[in-house]
Design a protein around this motif. Structure first.
Motif, PDB file in Angstrom:
ATOM      1  N   SER A  27       0.799  -1.218   0.000  1.00  0.00           N
ATOM      2  CA  SER A  27       0.000   0.000   0.000  1.00  0.00           C
ATOM      3  C   SER A  27       0.830   1.267   0.000  1.00  0.00           C
ATOM      4  O   SER A  27       0.281   2.351  -0.080  1.00  0.00           O
ATOM      5  N   ILE A  28       2.140   1.145   0.080  1.00  0.00           N
ATOM      6  CA  ILE A  28       2.981   2.342   0.096  1.00  0.00           C
ATOM      7  C   ILE A  28       3.888   2.368  -1.125  1.00  0.00           C
ATOM      8  O   ILE A  28       5.013   2.839  -1.077  1.00  0.00           O
ATOM      9  N   PHE A  29       3.357   1.886  -2.235  1.00  0.00           N
ATOM     10  CA  PHE A  29       4.135   1.816  -3.476  1.00  0.00           C
ATOM     11  C   PHE A  29       4.716   3.168  -3.829  1.00  0.00           C
ATOM     12  O   PHE A  29       5.833   3.259  -4.323  1.00  0.00           O
ATOM     13  N   ARG A  30       3.979   4.231  -3.554  1.00  0.00           N
ATOM     14  CA  ARG A  30       4.406   5.563  -3.958  1.00  0.00           C
ATOM     15  C   ARG A  30       5.722   5.969  -3.289  1.00  0.00           C
ATOM     16  O   ARG A  30       6.398   6.886  -3.744  1.00  0.00           O
ATOM     17  N   LEU A  31       6.077   5.301  -2.210  1.00  0.00           N
ATOM     18  CA  LEU A  31       7.315   5.626  -1.509  1.00  0.00           C
ATOM     19  C   LEU A  31       8.527   4.889  -2.077  1.00  0.00           C
ATOM     20  O   LEU A  31       9.664   5.220  -1.748  1.00  0.00           O
ATOM     21  N   TYR A  32       8.262   3.900  -2.916  1.00  0.00           N
ATOM     22  CA  TYR A  32       9.343   3.052  -3.412  1.00  0.00           C
ATOM     23  C   TYR A  32       9.990   3.632  -4.658  1.00  0.00           C
ATOM     24  O   TYR A  32       9.313   4.068  -5.586  1.00  0.00           O
ATOM     25  N   ALA A  33      11.317   3.601  -4.658  1.00  0.00           N
ATOM     26  CA  ALA A  33      12.048   3.806  -5.892  1.00  0.00           C
ATOM     27  C   ALA A  33      11.989   2.510  -6.693  1.00  0.00           C
ATOM     28  O   ALA A  33      11.985   1.425  -6.111  1.00  0.00           O
ATOM     29  N   MET A  34      11.923   2.635  -8.001  1.00  0.00           N
ATOM     30  CA  MET A  34      11.794   1.472  -8.874  1.00  0.00           C
ATOM     31  C   MET A  34      12.846   1.533  -9.967  1.00  0.00           C
ATOM     32  O   MET A  34      13.238   2.616 -10.416  1.00  0.00           O
ATOM     33  N   GLY A  35      13.261   0.358 -10.395  1.00  0.00           N
ATOM     34  CA  GLY A  35      14.254   0.324 -11.457  1.00  0.00           C
ATOM     35  C   GLY A  35      14.022  -0.834 -12.393  1.00  0.00           C
ATOM     36  O   GLY A  35      13.419  -1.844 -12.023  1.00  0.00           O
ATOM     37  N   TRP A  36      14.477  -0.658 -13.618  1.00  0.00           N
ATOM     38  CA  TRP A  36      14.520  -1.738 -14.604  1.00  0.00           C
ATOM     39  C   TRP A  36      15.983  -2.077 -14.873  1.00  0.00           C
ATOM     40  O   TRP A  36      16.794  -1.175 -15.144  1.00  0.00           O
ATOM     41  N   TYR A  37      16.277  -3.341 -14.775  1.00  0.00           N
ATOM     42  CA  TYR A  37      17.589  -3.873 -15.105  1.00  0.00           C
ATOM     43  C   TYR A  37      17.436  -4.855 -16.255  1.00  0.00           C
ATOM     44  O   TYR A  37      16.352  -5.352 -16.523  1.00  0.00           O
ATOM     45  N   ARG A  38      18.547  -5.153 -16.892  1.00  0.00           N
ATOM     46  CA  ARG A  38      18.546  -6.213 -17.893  1.00  0.00           C
ATOM     47  C   ARG A  38      19.839  -7.005 -17.805  1.00  0.00           C
ATOM     48  O   ARG A  38      20.872  -6.486 -17.374  1.00  0.00           O
ATOM     49  N   GLN A  39      19.730  -8.245 -18.202  1.00  0.00           N
ATOM     50  CA  GLN A  39      20.910  -9.095 -18.298  1.00  0.00           C
ATOM     51  C   GLN A  39      20.963  -9.681 -19.692  1.00  0.00           C
ATOM     52  O   GLN A  39      20.115 -10.534 -20.055  1.00  0.00           O
ATOM     53  N   ARG A  40      21.894  -9.214 -20.466  1.00  0.00           N
ATOM     54  CA  ARG A  40      22.089  -9.721 -21.821  1.00  0.00           C
ATOM     55  C   ARG A  40      22.895 -11.006 -21.779  1.00  0.00           C
ATOM     56  O   ARG A  40      23.653 -11.225 -20.830  1.00  0.00           O
ATOM     57  N   PRO A  41      22.780 -11.842 -22.786  1.00  0.00           N
ATOM     58  CA  PRO A  41      23.497 -13.118 -22.778  1.00  0.00           C
ATOM     59  C   PRO A  41      24.990 -12.933 -22.566  1.00  0.00           C
ATOM     60  O   PRO A  41      25.633 -12.133 -23.258  1.00  0.00           O
ATOM     61  N   GLY A  42      25.523 -13.627 -21.584  1.00  0.00           N
ATOM     62  CA  GLY A  42      26.953 -13.594 -21.336  1.00  0.00           C
ATOM     63  C   GLY A  42      27.453 -12.341 -20.643  1.00  0.00           C
ATOM     64  O   GLY A  42      28.668 -12.141 -20.523  1.00  0.00           O
ATOM     65  N   MET A  43      26.514 -11.492 -20.187  1.00  0.00           N
ATOM     66  CA  MET A  43      26.926 -10.236 -19.582  1.00  0.00           C
ATOM     67  C   MET A  43      26.322 -10.094 -18.185  1.00  0.00           C
ATOM     68  O   MET A  43      25.390 -10.799 -17.832  1.00  0.00           O
ATOM     69  N   GLN A  44      26.865  -9.163 -17.425  1.00  0.00           N
ATOM     70  CA  GLN A  44      26.329  -8.904 -16.096  1.00  0.00           C
ATOM     71  C   GLN A  44      25.047  -8.090 -16.187  1.00  0.00           C
ATOM     72  O   GLN A  44      24.799  -7.391 -17.176  1.00  0.00           O
ATOM     73  N   ARG A  45      24.254  -8.184 -15.158  1.00  0.00           N
ATOM     74  CA  ARG A  45      23.038  -7.391 -15.101  1.00  0.00           C
ATOM     75  C   ARG A  45      23.398  -5.915 -15.035  1.00  0.00           C
ATOM     76  O   ARG A  45      24.344  -5.531 -14.333  1.00  0.00           O
TER      77      ARG A  45
END
Length: 122
Positions: A27-45
């Motif tokens: 219920s306190i989603f508005r307080l959360y920072a959010m991020g998108w990450y990706r992990q490509r094949p053979g690479m770090q996130r």
């Protein structure tokens, strides 16, 4: 602790678009920072984009001008609009949530989803 679930991945041709969604519990989603990450094949996130609870954003140089992170606090959801997709964008994309924006941009804590596969190929 918030729980997050990603959706919206799939197969798309080069130059195409996709919109990823990350739905969060709590219920306190508005307080959360959010991020998108990706992990490509053979690479770090790697960090793709992040957004504060109030809507300030950061985007990786590799996606600036093509990807946009937004959020709808009323729906407990954060989005990643991806345009002009390239084969190099092929990756598993993960959502991350934490009360600390620094934790999100450093990728060293918070809640993680299971990931959604994005494949860019003709």
């Amino acid at each position: 602790q918030v729980h997050v679930v990603e959706s919206g991945g799939g197969l798309v041709q080069p130059g195409g678009s996709l919109r990823l969604s990350c739905a969060a519990s709590g219920s306190i989603f508005r307080l959360y920072a959010m991020g998108w990450y990706r992990q490509r094949p053979g690479m770090q996130r790697e960090l793709v984009a992040a957004i504060t609870g109030s809507g300030n954003t950061d985007h990786a140089d590799s996606v600036k001008g093509r990807f946009t992170i937004t959020r709808e606090n009323g729906k407990n959801t954060v989005y990643l609009q991806m345009n002009s997709l390239k084969p190099d964008d092929t990756a598993v994309y993960y959502c991350n949530a934490d009360l600390s924006y620094l934790t999100v941009v450093q990728g060293n804590g918070g809640s993680w989803g299971q990931g959604t596969q994005v494949t860019v190929s003709s």
